[in-house]
Write a protein that holds these residues in place. Structure first.
Motif, PDB file in Angstrom:
ATOM      1  N   LEU A  94     -51.878 -35.826  32.473  1.00 37.66           N
ATOM      2  CA  LEU A  94     -52.971 -35.736  33.443  1.00 37.66           C
ATOM      3  C   LEU A  94     -54.123 -36.674  33.097  1.00 37.66           C
ATOM      4  N   TRP A  95     -54.395 -36.834  31.804  1.00 36.73           N
ATOM      5  CA  TRP A  95     -55.518 -37.649  31.354  1.00 36.73           C
ATOM      6  C   TRP A  95     -55.069 -39.003  30.814  1.00 36.73           C
ATOM      7  N   GLY A  96     -53.834 -39.402  31.116  1.00 38.72           N
ATOM      8  CA  GLY A  96     -53.336 -40.711  30.688  1.00 38.72           C
ATOM      9  C   GLY A  96     -53.057 -40.795  29.198  1.00 38.72           C
ATOM     10  N   GLU A  97     -52.833 -39.643  28.562  1.00 40.68           N
ATOM     11  CA  GLU A  97     -52.604 -39.628  27.116  1.00 40.68           C
ATOM     12  C   GLU A  97     -51.129 -39.799  26.753  1.00 40.68           C
ATOM     13  N   HIS A  98     -50.253 -39.649  27.763  1.00 41.55           N
ATOM     14  CA  HIS A  98     -48.808 -39.807  27.544  1.00 41.55           C
ATOM     15  C   HIS A  98     -48.126 -39.932  28.897  1.00 41.55           C
ATOM     16  N   VAL A  99     -46.829 -40.177  28.893  1.00 42.60           N
ATOM     17  CA  VAL A  99     -46.097 -40.377  30.150  1.00 42.60           C
ATOM     18  C   VAL A  99     -45.768 -39.067  30.856  1.00 42.60           C
ATOM     19  N   ASP A 100     -45.658 -37.976  30.087  1.00 42.89           N
ATOM     20  CA  ASP A 100     -45.389 -36.664  30.657  1.00 42.89           C
ATOM     21  C   ASP A 100     -45.949 -35.595  29.710  1.00 42.89           C
ATOM     22  N   ASP A 101     -45.666 -34.351  29.991  1.00 43.65           N
ATOM     23  CA  ASP A 101     -46.244 -33.272  29.191  1.00 43.65           C
ATOM     24  C   ASP A 101     -45.257 -32.663  28.197  1.00 43.65           C
ATOM     25  N   HIS A 102     -44.353 -33.475  27.681  1.00 43.81           N
ATOM     26  CA  HIS A 102     -43.391 -32.944  26.707  1.00 43.81           C
ATOM     27  C   HIS A 102     -44.085 -32.449  25.437  1.00 43.81           C
TER      28      HIS A 102
END
Length: 166
Positions: A94-102
Motif C-alpha cells: 500500500l505504501w510502496g514498500e514492497h510488491v505485495d503483502d507477503h
C-alpha cells in the motif's frame, strides 16, 4: 543498550520503519541506535548506514540488545539463530514498500507461533521498544525449539511458507 534496525536490501524504500526508529531514538538519547536503511532516507537522530557486509551485520546483531527488522525470512531466521526475538515491521505494498503483502502474512504467522513480535502502528512499535528497554528479556529467545540448527530452520521455514499458500 543498543538497538539495531535493518530494512534489508530490497529496492523499495522502507521510510516508515526508519521514521519510527528515528523518532524513538530521538526520545531515548541514552540508547545507541543504528539503522541499516537501504534505499530509504537516512535517519536524522540515530546512526545509519545504507548497507553493510553480512559479517558486519552479524557482528552488529550479536552486539544488539534490541533487534528490529523487516519481515524478510533470512533476516528473521538469522536474528533468531543469534538469540533474538525480533521486533518485526512488515513492509506493505500500500505504501510502496514492497510488491505485495507477503511480509504481512509471513510475519503474522510467525507472531502467532511466538517466533517474532510485530507492530502495525508506531504506537505499538514504541510500546514494544519501551518494554524491551525496561526488560531486555522481552526481546530474547527463551523458547527451547531447535531452530538454531540449520537443517531444522530450513524445514521450519518450508513448513511456514507452505501454510501461507494453502
Amino acid at each position: 543498550m543498543r538497538l539495531l534496525a535493518m530494512v534489508g536490501t530490497d529496492y523499495h524504500p522502507f521510510h516508515r520503519l526508519v521514521r519510527w526508529v528515528d523518532h524513538w531514538a530521538m526520545q531515548q538519547p541514552g540508547v545507541e541506535c543504528l539503522i541499516q536503511y537501504g534505499t530509504a532516507m537516512p535517519p536524522r537522530h540515530a546512526d545509519g548506514t545504507a548497507y553493510a557486509e553480512p559479517d558486519q551485520l552479524g557482528s552488529w546483531m550479536d552486539d544488539a540488545g534490541i533487534l528490529v527488522c523487516h519481515a524478510g525470512p533470512s533476516t528473521i531466521l538469522e536474528a533468531r539463530r543469534r538469540g533474538h526475538l525480533p521486533i518485526v515491521v512488515p513492509r506493505r505494498a500500500l505504501w510502496g514498500e514492497h510488491v505485495d503483502d507477503h511480509q504481512e502474512r509471513f510475519a503474522g504467522r510467525l507472531a502467532q507461533s511466538g517466533h517474532v513480535l510485530t507492530a502495525a502502528t508506531q504506537q505499538e512499535f514504541d510500546v514494544l521498544l519501551d518494554a524491551a528497554l525496561r526488560d531486555p528479556r522481552v526481546v530474547r529467545r527463551t523458547d527451547s525449539d531447535d531452530d538454531q540448527r540449520p537443517d531444522q530452520a530450513v524445514r521450519t521455514f518450508g513448513a511456514l511458507v507452505a501454510k501461507l499458500f494453502r
